[in-house]
Motif scaffolding. Structure first.
Motif, PDB file in Angstrom:
ATOM      1  N   UNK A 144     -19.212   1.288   7.838  1.00 40.49           N
ATOM      2  CA  UNK A 144     -19.731   0.945   6.518  1.00 40.49           C
ATOM      3  C   UNK A 144     -18.589   0.980   5.512  1.00 40.49           C
ATOM      4  N   UNK A 145     -18.325  -0.153   4.896  1.00 39.88           N
ATOM      5  CA  UNK A 145     -17.304  -0.226   3.838  1.00 39.88           C
ATOM      6  C   UNK A 145     -18.017  -0.576   2.541  1.00 39.88           C
ATOM      7  N   UNK A 146     -18.271   0.429   1.715  1.00 45.52           N
ATOM      8  CA  UNK A 146     -18.971   0.212   0.451  1.00 45.52           C
ATOM      9  C   UNK A 146     -17.954   0.051  -0.675  1.00 45.52           C
ATOM     10  N   UNK A 147     -18.385  -0.613  -1.750  1.00 42.62           N
ATOM     11  CA  UNK A 147     -17.477  -0.910  -2.871  1.00 42.62           C
ATOM     12  C   UNK A 147     -16.181  -1.540  -2.362  1.00 42.62           C
ATOM     13  N   UNK A 148     -16.343  -2.510  -1.461  1.00 40.45           N
ATOM     14  CA  UNK A 148     -15.169  -3.127  -0.843  1.00 40.45           C
ATOM     15  C   UNK A 148     -14.325  -3.899  -1.847  1.00 40.45           C
ATOM     16  N   UNK A 149     -14.902  -4.238  -3.011  1.00 41.73           N
ATOM     17  CA  UNK A 149     -14.116  -4.934  -4.037  1.00 41.73           C
ATOM     18  C   UNK A 149     -13.002  -4.047  -4.573  1.00 41.73           C
ATOM     19  N   UNK A 150     -13.070  -2.732  -4.312  1.00 45.50           N
ATOM     20  CA  UNK A 150     -12.015  -1.819  -4.746  1.00 45.50           C
ATOM     21  C   UNK A 150     -11.144  -1.335  -3.592  1.00 45.50           C
ATOM     22  N   UNK A 151     -11.370  -1.821  -2.392  1.00 49.35           N
ATOM     23  CA  UNK A 151     -10.490  -1.445  -1.293  1.00 49.35           C
ATOM     24  C   UNK A 151      -9.133  -2.138  -1.449  1.00 49.35           C
ATOM     25  N   UNK A 152      -8.083  -1.474  -1.030  1.00 50.30           N
ATOM     26  CA  UNK A 152      -6.764  -2.089  -1.091  1.00 50.30           C
ATOM     27  C   UNK A 152      -6.706  -3.278  -0.134  1.00 50.30           C
ATOM     28  N   UNK A 153      -5.881  -4.249  -0.458  1.00 54.36           N
ATOM     29  CA  UNK A 153      -5.840  -5.497   0.297  1.00 54.36           C
ATOM     30  C   UNK A 153      -5.402  -5.265   1.741  1.00 54.36           C
ATOM     31  N   UNK A 154      -4.494  -4.327   1.977  1.00 51.92           N
ATOM     32  CA  UNK A 154      -4.029  -4.075   3.343  1.00 51.92           C
ATOM     33  C   UNK A 154      -5.178  -3.610   4.236  1.00 51.92           C
ATOM     34  N   UNK A 155      -6.013  -2.730   3.707  1.00 55.36           N
ATOM     35  CA  UNK A 155      -7.157  -2.250   4.486  1.00 55.36           C
ATOM     36  C   UNK A 155      -8.166  -3.363   4.720  1.00 55.36           C
ATOM     37  N   UNK A 156      -8.414  -4.170   3.682  1.00 55.70           N
ATOM     38  CA  UNK A 156      -9.334  -5.300   3.836  1.00 55.70           C
ATOM     39  C   UNK A 156      -8.842  -6.268   4.906  1.00 55.70           C
ATOM     40  N   UNK A 157      -7.544  -6.532   4.916  1.00 53.14           N
ATOM     41  CA  UNK A 157      -6.987  -7.454   5.906  1.00 53.14           C
ATOM     42  C   UNK A 157      -7.161  -6.906   7.320  1.00 53.14           C
ATOM     43  N   UNK A 158      -6.915  -5.607   7.491  1.00 47.26           N
ATOM     44  CA  UNK A 158      -7.064  -5.011   8.821  1.00 47.26           C
ATOM     45  C   UNK A 158      -8.516  -5.053   9.283  1.00 47.26           C
ATOM     46  N   UNK A 159      -9.448  -4.765   8.373  1.00 49.63           N
ATOM     47  CA  UNK A 159     -10.865  -4.786   8.733  1.00 49.63           C
ATOM     48  C   UNK A 159     -11.361  -6.200   9.016  1.00 49.63           C
ATOM     49  N   UNK A 160     -10.940  -7.166   8.194  1.00 51.91           N
ATOM     50  CA  UNK A 160     -11.391  -8.540   8.416  1.00 51.91           C
ATOM     51  C   UNK A 160     -10.784  -9.110   9.703  1.00 51.91           C
ATOM     52  N   UNK A 161      -9.562  -8.700  10.028  1.00 52.60           N
ATOM     53  CA  UNK A 161      -8.939  -9.119  11.293  1.00 52.60           C
ATOM     54  C   UNK A 161      -9.787  -8.632  12.460  1.00 52.60           C
ATOM     55  N   UNK A 162     -10.161  -7.349  12.430  1.00 56.14           N
ATOM     56  CA  UNK A 162     -10.985  -6.797  13.502  1.00 56.14           C
ATOM     57  C   UNK A 162     -12.365  -7.448  13.525  1.00 56.14           C
ATOM     58  N   UNK A 163     -12.945  -7.657  12.329  1.00 54.04           N
ATOM     59  CA  UNK A 163     -14.297  -8.217  12.258  1.00 54.04           C
ATOM     60  C   UNK A 163     -14.367  -9.602  12.881  1.00 54.04           C
ATOM     61  N   UNK A 164     -13.332 -10.402  12.697  1.00 54.08           N
ATOM     62  CA  UNK A 164     -13.348 -11.776  13.205  1.00 54.08           C
ATOM     63  C   UNK A 164     -13.129 -11.841  14.708  1.00 54.08           C
ATOM     64  N   UNK A 165     -12.770 -10.707  15.337  1.00 53.83           N
ATOM     65  CA  UNK A 165     -12.479 -10.702  16.771  1.00 53.83           C
ATOM     66  C   UNK A 165     -13.432  -9.809  17.566  1.00 53.83           C
ATOM     67  N   UNK A 166     -14.313  -9.097  16.898  1.00 54.45           N
ATOM     68  CA  UNK A 166     -15.317  -8.317  17.622  1.00 54.45           C
ATOM     69  C   UNK A 166     -16.224  -9.269  18.386  1.00 54.45           C
ATOM     70  N   UNK A 167     -16.639  -8.850  19.578  1.00 53.75           N
ATOM     71  CA  UNK A 167     -17.460  -9.736  20.398  1.00 53.75           C
ATOM     72  C   UNK A 167     -18.564  -8.939  21.090  1.00 53.75           C
ATOM     73  N   UNK A 168     -18.266  -8.422  22.275  1.00 55.72           N
ATOM     74  CA  UNK A 168     -19.289  -7.701  23.038  1.00 55.72           C
ATOM     75  C   UNK A 168     -19.298  -6.211  22.713  1.00 55.72           C
ATOM     76  N   UNK A 169     -18.385  -5.775  21.854  1.00 59.01           N
ATOM     77  CA  UNK A 169     -18.338  -4.349  21.517  1.00 59.01           C
ATOM     78  C   UNK A 169     -19.612  -3.932  20.778  1.00 59.01           C
ATOM     79  N   UNK A 170     -20.017  -2.708  20.991  1.00 63.72           N
ATOM     80  CA  UNK A 170     -21.213  -2.189  20.308  1.00 63.72           C
ATOM     81  C   UNK A 170     -20.819  -1.671  18.923  1.00 63.72           C
ATOM     82  N   UNK A 171     -20.386  -2.592  18.077  1.00 58.83           N
ATOM     83  CA  UNK A 171     -19.899  -2.249  16.742  1.00 58.83           C
ATOM     84  C   UNK A 171     -20.627  -3.101  15.709  1.00 58.83           C
ATOM     85  N   UNK A 172     -21.188  -2.445  14.685  1.00 58.48           N
ATOM     86  CA  UNK A 172     -21.770  -3.127  13.534  1.00 58.48           C
ATOM     87  C   UNK A 172     -20.898  -2.816  12.322  1.00 58.48           C
TER      88      UNK A 172
END
Length: 371
Positions: A144-172
């Motif tokens: 859960x990433x709340x108030x993501x508009x205030x997250x630093x860009x480096x963290x957002x990039x790392x999370x979005x990178x992972x989000x775009x590649x998640x597939x069969x993992x049991x991750x929401x």
């Protein structure tokens, strides 16, 4: 005894009118996910993003899903990987099992390496993806990433990178962000749940659910000013409950907001150039949706003065002129100014209303400290 995850849901006041949203969010975590899901939860301040995400996290825990969370902080928005450190701190002991270069990159990004060197954004994103994948092999994971508009860009990039590649993992992965646009990095077609204003009927139900709901004219004022914003309905009801005369004193001016609501809006207002603040105060002092008088009284004809306010979503500018994005924005800006500044703005507006004696008289009265 029934399993806790099967207990009937309590109907908390902020959830009135959010049945469809609750069902969608709870369905992601109960039953526990068998494959990855990503969902953006967006909406203006006060629409209930945080309480919905908190409810989802609690449902996930009851379903034996591990929850990792991060809340963006404005004070840390320029600190590289500050958000990622907050998110992964509880599971950093598992990072030792990452492949060598990934472990080194993650340690360097989080400042844990003896000689960190420059962070590698690609390897850091891969490390986050691998770590979440490894953790999900043991139990399902909710991020859960709340108030993501205030997250630093480096963290957002790392999370979005992972989000775009998640597939069969049991991750929401749930990302909550203020405004109508997804945060940077998540504008790539991820599913989105947008929280809009409550309907008139649901707004009335929420107001009635308060400990001391306003009645009569005060109730109508609160409903009008809140415009379906759940937090505004709750907070303005407190204003009336604490001071029943407020609705009479502020019959023609916006109700004063609580500190909680004012802080949300004023943080954006304070970041604006001084000339823009002056123009916005004139617009807030205007006593109706027609802001032509405010434009006539504003210093100079340059419409670019208001562009910074539009970029922060405080106002909307179109062919019909200028309007506030929400009535609460007008109220917060109006009451943030000292009386002397408000009075000066009222007098300036009065000087532009010679053809409307009723409005001119009202503004001159509002500029006076006494009857």
């Amino acid at each position: 005894m029934p399993c806790p995850c099967e207990l009937p849901a309590q109907r908390y006041a902020p959830f009135i009118g959010r049945d469809a949203e609750l069902a969608r969010l709870r369905g992601l975590v109960n039953p526990a996910p068998l494959s990855s899901q990503v969902l953006l939860v967006t909406g203006e301040a006060g629409m209930g993003k945080t309480v919905l995400l908190e409810d989802t996290a609690e449902r996930a825990r009851l379903a034996s899903t591990r929850v990792l969370s991060v809340t963006g902080r404005e004070s840390e928005s320029r600190l590289a990987f500050a958000g990622l450190h907050q998110l992964l701190r509880p599971v950093l002991s598992s990072a030792g099992g990452l492949p060598g270069r990934q472990a080194q990159a993650l340690s360097a990004a989080l400042g844990l390496a003896a000689d960190p060197g420059a962070p590698d954004p690609l390897l850091t994103g891969v490390a986050v993806l691998t770590l979440l994948s490894d953790l999900s092999a043991r139990s399902s994971i909710l991020v859960v990433a709340d108030d993501a508009h205030w997250l630093d860009r480096s963290s957002l990039d790392a999370l979005s990178f992972a989000a775009s590649r998640l597939d069969a993992e049991r991750v929401v992965l749930l990302v909550g962000a203020r405004g109508q646009a997804p945060p940077p990095g998540f504008d790539r077609g991820f599913p989105e749940l947008r929280l809009g204003p409550l309907s008139a009927a649901d707004a009335g139900l929420l107001l009635d659910d308060q400990p001391r709901p306003p009645r009569g004219r005060a109730r109508a004022q609160v409903l009008t000013q809140a415009a379906g914003n759940p937090m505004a309905l709750i907070e303005l009801a407190k204003v009336i409950a604490d001071d029943p005369t407020a609705s009479r004193r502020w019959a023609a001016e916006p109700l004063p907001l609580t500190d909680r609501l004012s802080a949300v809006i004023n943080s954006r207002f304070a970041a604006l150039p001084e000339t823009t603040q002056v123009a916005l105060l004139l617009a807030a002092v205007a006593d109706g949706p027609d802001l032509r008088a405010a434009a006539a009284a504003a210093p100079g004809p340059d419409a670019l003065t208001l562009v910074p306010a539009e970029r922060l979503d405080l106002i909307k500018i179109d062919r019909n002129g200028v309007r506030f994005s929400h009535p609460l924005v007008r109220s917060a800006i109006y009451h943030a100014a000292p009386f002397a500044q408000r009075a000066a703005a009222h007098r300036r507006l009065a000087s532009a209303l010679h053809d409307q004696p009723d409005r001119r008289a009202w503004h001159l009265a509002a500029a006076s400290p006494g009857p």
